[in-house]
Design an enzyme around this catalytic site. Structure first.
Site, mmCIF file in Angstrom:
data_model
loop_
_atom_site.group_PDB
_atom_site.id
_atom_site.type_symbol
_atom_site.label_atom_id
_atom_site.label_comp_id
_atom_site.label_asym_id
_atom_site.label_seq_id
_atom_site.Cartn_x
_atom_site.Cartn_y
_atom_site.Cartn_z
ATOM 1 N N ARG A 1 -15.609 0.431 3.859
ATOM 2 C CA ARG A 1 -15.898 1.803 3.476
ATOM 3 C C ARG A 1 -15.229 2.232 2.174
ATOM 4 N NH1 ARG A 1 -16.638 1.189 8.392
ATOM 5 N NH2 ARG A 1 -14.792 -0.076 8.108
ATOM 6 N N THR A 2 -13.923 2.013 2.084
ATOM 7 C CA THR A 2 -13.199 2.622 0.965
ATOM 8 C C THR A 2 -13.653 2.006 -0.358
ATOM 9 O OG1 THR A 2 -11.368 2.886 2.497
ATOM 10 C CG2 THR A 2 -10.905 3.325 0.180
ATOM 11 N N LYS B 1 -1.512 -15.944 -8.260
ATOM 12 C CA LYS B 1 -0.666 -16.847 -9.067
ATOM 13 C C LYS B 1 0.715 -16.242 -9.274
ATOM 14 C CE LYS B 1 -4.649 -17.436 -11.860
ATOM 15 N NZ LYS B 1 -5.090 -17.321 -13.255
ATOM 16 N N ARG C 1 -5.874 -0.775 -3.169
ATOM 17 C CA ARG C 1 -5.433 -0.959 -1.776
ATOM 18 C C ARG C 1 -4.511 -2.168 -1.747
ATOM 19 N NH1 ARG C 1 -9.036 -0.876 3.591
ATOM 20 N NH2 ARG C 1 -8.856 1.326 3.041
ATOM 21 N N HIS D 1 -3.091 7.015 3.317
ATOM 22 C CA HIS D 1 -4.490 6.728 2.932
ATOM 23 C C HIS D 1 -5.106 8.076 2.526
ATOM 24 C CE1 HIS D 1 -8.337 4.985 2.589
ATOM 25 N NE2 HIS D 1 -8.436 4.327 3.733
HETATM 26 N N1 CP Z 1 -11.475 3.853 6.745
HETATM 27 C C1 CP Z 1 -11.224 2.768 5.998
HETATM 28 O O1 CP Z 1 -10.252 2.725 5.243
HETATM 29 O O2 CP Z 1 -12.124 1.752 6.139
HETATM 30 P P1 CP Z 1 -12.092 0.382 5.331
HETATM 31 O O3 CP Z 1 -10.833 -0.354 5.759
HETATM 32 O O4 CP Z 1 -13.339 -0.341 5.696
HETATM 33 O O5 CP Z 1 -12.022 0.711 3.868
#
Ligand code: CP
Length: 305
Positions: free
Chosen positions: A51-52, A80, A101, A129
């Site tokens: 999603r993100t 590396k 992320r 998040h």
């Molecule tokens: N909600 C969420 O962060 O989903 P993903 O891990 O798929 O990005």
């Protein structure tokens, strides 16, 4: 230059402004279709995501911009041994904004300290998040029409679930919000989150292990997955993973206008039989995430439409 590393980086007024822009995009997407023409978003994902990452990329494409992507820890020079600081300096040479992320808490902060472009935290370890919270806030706003005077149940892995930590910080700023924190003893909300977000603001909350008992009082039920990847041993994960499973039977005791949310991915926490219940909001939440990320990109790039 502004980054988004933590939901606390945004004031309530700025959250309202992002929600207003997202609603305007939903109403008239064509107005925004060239807003980021010539701009590039880099998505640097050193942990799995569906999603993100895809919603950030869809957001930038729908704004008329382009995307550069690192998907997976082994597909960049991080494998590396390149540092986060050097990666941020390098990506700043190619893109106008980046979303990162990372499994390490604080990695996006290190990137921001070494970047000459805005950095967005797209999830750092078990910490924060913030852009999931933006998706959550738009969902609550559209489903409930308000943020104040809501009883919000957060259920599942409240220890490692970073979406919950950011959401508590965001919602604790609104009047009359109460939290019911539903988790196994081992997976309670960390003390530092309760101290910073709840105790300093005198926000009422209760902690329980019993979902069925809590359900009738809730306006929002935010289910979460037990975060297997953050556990130190598999045995503990296997013991706790199915602590809570929401079923149509359990939902009979809930309010008729309950809003059931989940940041997804789900494993077993919500039975698929719940998906057809009008109270199930988690797939709308996915779509709203894209619109809030569009609004955020516009804000951080200072693009006026
Ligand atoms: N909600 C969420 O962060 O989903 P993903 O891990 O798929 O990005």
């Amino acid at each position: 230059m502004k980054h988004l590393l933590d939901i606390k980086d945004l004031s309530v007024a700025e959250l309202d402004e992002l929600i207003a822009v997202a609603n305007d995009i939903i109403a008239d997407p064509r107005k925004y279709s060239e807003a980021c023409h010539g701009k590039k978003l880099a998505t640097l994902f050193f942990e799995p995501s569906t999603r993100t990452r895809l919603s950030f990329e869809a957001a930038m494409y729908e704004l008329g911009g382009n995307v550069l992507s690192v998907a997976g820890a082994n597909t960049s020079s991080a494998a590396k041994g390149e540092s986060i600081a050097d990666t941020a300096r390098v990506v700043s040479c190619y893109a106008d904004i980046m979303a990162m992320r990372h499994p390490k808490e604080g990695a996006p902060l290190v990137a921001a300290m070494n970047s000459s472009i805005p950095v967005i935290n797209a999830g750092d370890g078990g910490h924060n998040h913030p852009t999931q919270t933006l998706a959550d806030l738009l969902t609550i706003s559209r489903e409930k029409g308000r943020f104040d005077h809501l009883t919000v149940g957060l259920c599942g892995d409240l220890k490692f679930g970073r979406t919950v930590h950011s959401l508590i910080h965001a919602l604790s700023r609104y009047e009359g919000v109460k939290f019911v924190l539903i988790s196994p003893e081992e997976l309670k909300v960390p003390s530092y989150v309760k101290a910073e977000a709840l105790k300093t603001r005198n926000v009422p909350y209760e902690q329980t292990t019993d979902l069925s008992e809590a359900l009738p009082s809730l306006d929002i039920l935010y289910m979460t997955r037990v975060q297997r990847e953050r556990f130190f041993n598999e045995e503990d994960y296997l013991r706790l993973k199915d602590s809570y499973i929401l079923t149509p039977e359990k939902l009979k005791a809930a309010k008729a206008d309950l809003c059931v949310m989940h940041p997804l991915p789900r494993v077993n926490e919500i039975s698929v039989a719940v998906d057809s219940d009008p109270r199930a909001c988690y797939f709308k939440q996915v779509l709203y995430g894209k619109y809030m990320r569009m609004a955020l990109i516009l804000k951080l790039l200072e693009v006026k439409v």
